[in-house]
Write a protein that holds these residues in place. Structure first.
Motif, PDB file in Angstrom:
ATOM      1  N   TRP A   1      22.742   0.883   0.541  1.00 41.06           N
ATOM      2  CA  TRP A   1      22.769  -0.061   1.660  1.00 41.06           C
ATOM      3  C   TRP A   1      21.379  -0.528   2.081  1.00 41.06           C
ATOM      4  O   TRP A   1      21.254  -1.190   3.116  1.00 41.06           O
ATOM      5  N   THR A   2      20.331  -0.212   1.332  1.00 40.97           N
ATOM      6  CA  THR A   2      18.999  -0.693   1.673  1.00 40.97           C
ATOM      7  C   THR A   2      18.558  -1.751   0.674  1.00 40.97           C
ATOM      8  O   THR A   2      19.143  -1.908  -0.401  1.00 40.97           O
ATOM      9  N   ASN A   3      17.490  -2.483   1.019  1.00 37.65           N
ATOM     10  CA  ASN A   3      17.079  -3.656   0.249  1.00 37.65           C
ATOM     11  C   ASN A   3      15.696  -3.539  -0.386  1.00 37.65           C
ATOM     12  O   ASN A   3      15.386  -4.308  -1.306  1.00 37.65           O
ATOM     13  N   ALA A   4      14.836  -2.658   0.108  1.00 38.79           N
ATOM     14  CA  ALA A   4      13.476  -2.568  -0.419  1.00 38.79           C
ATOM     15  C   ALA A   4      13.517  -2.026  -1.846  1.00 38.79           C
ATOM     16  O   ALA A   4      14.079  -0.953  -2.099  1.00 38.79           O
ATOM     17  N   LYS A   5      12.886  -2.745  -2.781  1.00 41.70           N
ATOM     18  CA  LYS A   5      12.942  -2.389  -4.204  1.00 41.70           C
ATOM     19  C   LYS A   5      11.817  -1.406  -4.534  1.00 41.70           C
ATOM     20  O   LYS A   5      10.755  -1.760  -5.038  1.00 41.70           O
ATOM     21  N   PHE A   6      12.076  -0.138  -4.207  1.00 41.41           N
ATOM     22  CA  PHE A   6      11.147   0.929  -4.568  1.00 41.41           C
ATOM     23  C   PHE A   6      11.398   1.337  -6.017  1.00 41.41           C
ATOM     24  O   PHE A   6      12.535   1.320  -6.500  1.00 41.41           O
ATOM     25  N   GLU A   7      10.317   1.744  -6.706  1.00 41.50           N
ATOM     26  CA  GLU A   7      10.461   2.181  -8.088  1.00 41.50           C
ATOM     27  C   GLU A   7       9.300   3.080  -8.476  1.00 41.50           C
ATOM     28  O   GLU A   7       8.210   3.011  -7.882  1.00 41.50           O
ATOM     29  N   ILE A   8       9.522   3.943  -9.462  1.00 44.98           N
ATOM     30  CA  ILE A   8       8.451   4.763 -10.007  1.00 44.98           C
ATOM     31  C   ILE A   8       7.416   3.843 -10.639  1.00 44.98           C
ATOM     32  O   ILE A   8       7.746   3.003 -11.478  1.00 44.98           O
ATOM     33  N   SER A   9       6.174   3.989 -10.236  1.00 43.25           N
ATOM     34  CA  SER A   9       5.112   3.140 -10.767  1.00 43.25           C
ATOM     35  C   SER A   9       4.735   3.599 -12.169  1.00 43.25           C
ATOM     36  O   SER A   9       4.388   4.759 -12.373  1.00 43.25           O
TER      37      SER A   9
ATOM     38  N   ASP B   1       0.811  -1.223   0.000  1.00 43.59           N
ATOM     39  CA  ASP B   1       0.000   0.000   0.000  1.00 43.59           C
ATOM     40  C   ASP B   1       0.842   1.269   0.000  1.00 43.59           C
ATOM     41  O   ASP B   1       0.301   2.367  -0.185  1.00 43.59           O
ATOM     42  N   TYR B   2       2.137   1.145   0.204  1.00 41.82           N
ATOM     43  CA  TYR B   2       2.984   2.339   0.331  1.00 41.82           C
ATOM     44  C   TYR B   2       3.131   3.049  -1.010  1.00 41.82           C
ATOM     45  O   TYR B   2       3.423   2.428  -2.032  1.00 41.82           O
TER      46      TYR B   2
ATOM     47  N   LEU C   1       4.190   7.255   7.916  1.00 51.40           N
ATOM     48  CA  LEU C   1       3.979   6.215   8.911  1.00 51.40           C
ATOM     49  C   LEU C   1       5.241   5.390   9.131  1.00 51.40           C
ATOM     50  O   LEU C   1       6.147   5.381   8.310  1.00 51.40           O
ATOM     51  N   SER C   2       5.279   4.692  10.239  1.00 52.32           N
ATOM     52  CA  SER C   2       6.426   3.844  10.555  1.00 52.32           C
ATOM     53  C   SER C   2       6.468   2.645   9.612  1.00 52.32           C
ATOM     54  O   SER C   2       5.428   2.173   9.138  1.00 52.32           O
ATOM     55  N   PRO C   3       7.652   2.122   9.332  1.00 53.74           N
ATOM     56  CA  PRO C   3       7.757   0.968   8.437  1.00 53.74           C
ATOM     57  C   PRO C   3       7.133  -0.288   9.040  1.00 53.74           C
ATOM     58  O   PRO C   3       7.134  -0.482  10.259  1.00 53.74           O
ATOM     59  N   ALA C   4       6.620  -1.129   8.168  1.00 52.72           N
ATOM     60  CA  ALA C   4       6.135  -2.441   8.591  1.00 52.72           C
ATOM     61  C   ALA C   4       7.328  -3.355   8.876  1.00 52.72           C
ATOM     62  O   ALA C   4       8.448  -3.095   8.413  1.00 52.72           O
TER      63      ALA C   4
END
Length: 314
Positions: free
Chosen positions: A60-68, A20-21, A274-277
Motif C-alpha cells: 500500500w505504499t508508493n515510494a520505490k525503494f530498492e537495494i542499491s 539522500d535516504y 529521521l522524519s519523512p520529507a
C-alpha cells in the motif's frame, strides 16, 4: 535458527523520500555491517526450501525503494525517475504496491545471458519477490518465505522475473504450496498482479509492459529453477567471473571473493531515523488506466499519458 528474532538491525541515514535516504544493514549476532545483496544468505533453511527476502516496498505504499547496486555495502535507497525520487503512482483499483515487494539476496538476473524462455537478457538486479501474506512489512525487514510461482515480465526489453512468495509464518502458509493454491485460496490476486505490472508505468507516459510465456504464472518447480539460475549467476558475479559493470561487490562474509572487506574497516553511520520529507502532490492523485485502449492503441510512446484519467484523492 529462531526466525522470530530479527537477525538484522537497520542504520537509516537521511530523510525518507529524498535522494539522500539510505538504509544499511547490521547483523545482530556480531554487530558487523552486511550487504543485503551479497551477505544475507539466499536460504534460511535450504532443506525445507525456505528463503530470505529483503523487503524494499511495503504493501500500500508508493515510494520505490530498492537495494542499491552501485553503493558500497548496497544500502536500500529510493530509485529516481527524471532525477527525482521515484514514486509509483496509484492506478485504479490499486493503492501503491499490492504486496510486500522486495528481492531475494544472493541472486542476480544476468544482463549478459539471454534466457531461452523469455528471449531477453536479465535486468541486472536481484530477483524480485511479491510477498502475499496478510501482514504489512517495513522497508528493511528480512522475511522468511516459501516460493509459490513466478511471472515473467519483459520490462523495457529485459527479463524481470516476479516471484510469488509467502511468509512462512502467515496463517495461509500451510495451505499455499504452489501457484494453483494461490488461485484457489486467494482468487483474483494473480490476475490483479498481472494487471498491476502491466500498467504501473503508464501514468508516467511509458507503454504497458509485456510478458514472457504469454503472461502465464509458472509453478513452484519452474520458479525454483529460475532462482537456482539467478543464484548461480550471482555466484559468478561475486567471484569476479563476469563483468560487474556498476555493481559494488563489497561484502564482509564471503571469503575468497574480490569484494571481501575486513568488517573492522567498515564503519556504518549512526541510525538517524529521521522524519519523512513531504511527498509530491501526485501521490494524492489516482489514475484510471483505460485497459481497452491499451489493447487497441499500439502507438503509445514514452511521454504519452493520454490513456489515463487523473482523479484527486485528497
Amino acid at each position: 535458527m529462531d526466525s522470530s528474532k530479527p537477525q538484522y538491525s537497520l542504520r537509516r541515514v537521511g530523510h525518507p523520500f529524498t535522494k539522500d535516504y539510505q538504509v544499511y544493514f547490521e547483523r545482530n549476532a556480531d554487530k558487523i555491517a552486511v550487504s543485503p545483496f551479497h551477505d544475507i544468505p539466499l536460504h534460511h533453511d535450504e532443506a525445507r526450501n525456505v528463503f530470505n527476502m529483503v523487503v524494499e516496498v511495503p504493501r500500500w505504499t508508493n515510494a520505490k525503494f530498492e537495494i542499491s547496486r552501485g553503493k558500497n555495502m548496497n544500502p536500500i535507497t529510493q530509485d529516481t525517475l527524471d532525477g527525482n525520487p521515484r514514486f509509483t503512482r496509484s492506478c485504479f483499483p490499486y493503492k501503491g504496491y499490492i504486496w510486500n515487494y522486495g528481492a531475494l539476496p544472493q541472486t542476480w538476473e544476468d544482463p549478459h545471458y539471454t534466457d531461452p524462455d523469455t528471449d531477453a537478457k536479465g535486468d541486472n538486479d536481484p530477483i524480485d519477490a511479491c510477498e502475499i501474506g496478510r501482514a504489512i512489512a517495513k522497508t528493511g525487514d528480512v522475511k522468511q518465505v516459501k516460493i509459490l510461482g513466478v511471472l515473467g515480465l519483459l520490462d523495457e526489453g529485459e527479463t524481470d522475473w516476479k516471484l510469488i512468495v509467502i511468509d512462512v509464518t502467515d496463517p495461509l502458509a500451510d495451505k499455499l504450496h504452489d501457484i494453483s493454491d494461490v488461485e484457489k485460496h486467494l482468487p483474483g490476486l494473480l490476475d490483479a498482479t498481472r494487471d498491476w505490472f502491466r500498467i504501473y508505468m503508464v501514468p508516467n507516459g511509458y507503454p504497458p509492459n509485456e510478458y514472457a510465456l504469454e503472461g502465464k504464472f509458472m509453478d513452484k518447480a519452474y520458479a525454483l529453477k529460475v532462482v537456482k539460475e539467478c543464484s548461480e549467476a550471482w555466484r559468478r558475479l561475486v567471484h569476479g567471473k563476469v563483468e560487474k559493470g556498476d555493481i559494488s561487490l563489497h561484502n564482509t562474509t564471503l571469503s575468497g571473493t574480490p569484494g571481501k572487506l575486513d568488517p573492522k574497516d567498515v564503519g556504518l553511520p549512526a541510525d538517524e531515523n529521521l522524519s519523512p520529507a513531504p511527498v509530491p502532490q501526485e501521490l494524492e492523485e489516482w489514475f484510471y488506466v483505460d485497459r481497452e485502449r491499451l489493447e487497441d492503441d499500439k502507438k503509445l510512446v514514452h511521454g504519452d499519458d493520454s490513456l489515463c484519467i487523473t482523479l484527486d484523492l485528497a
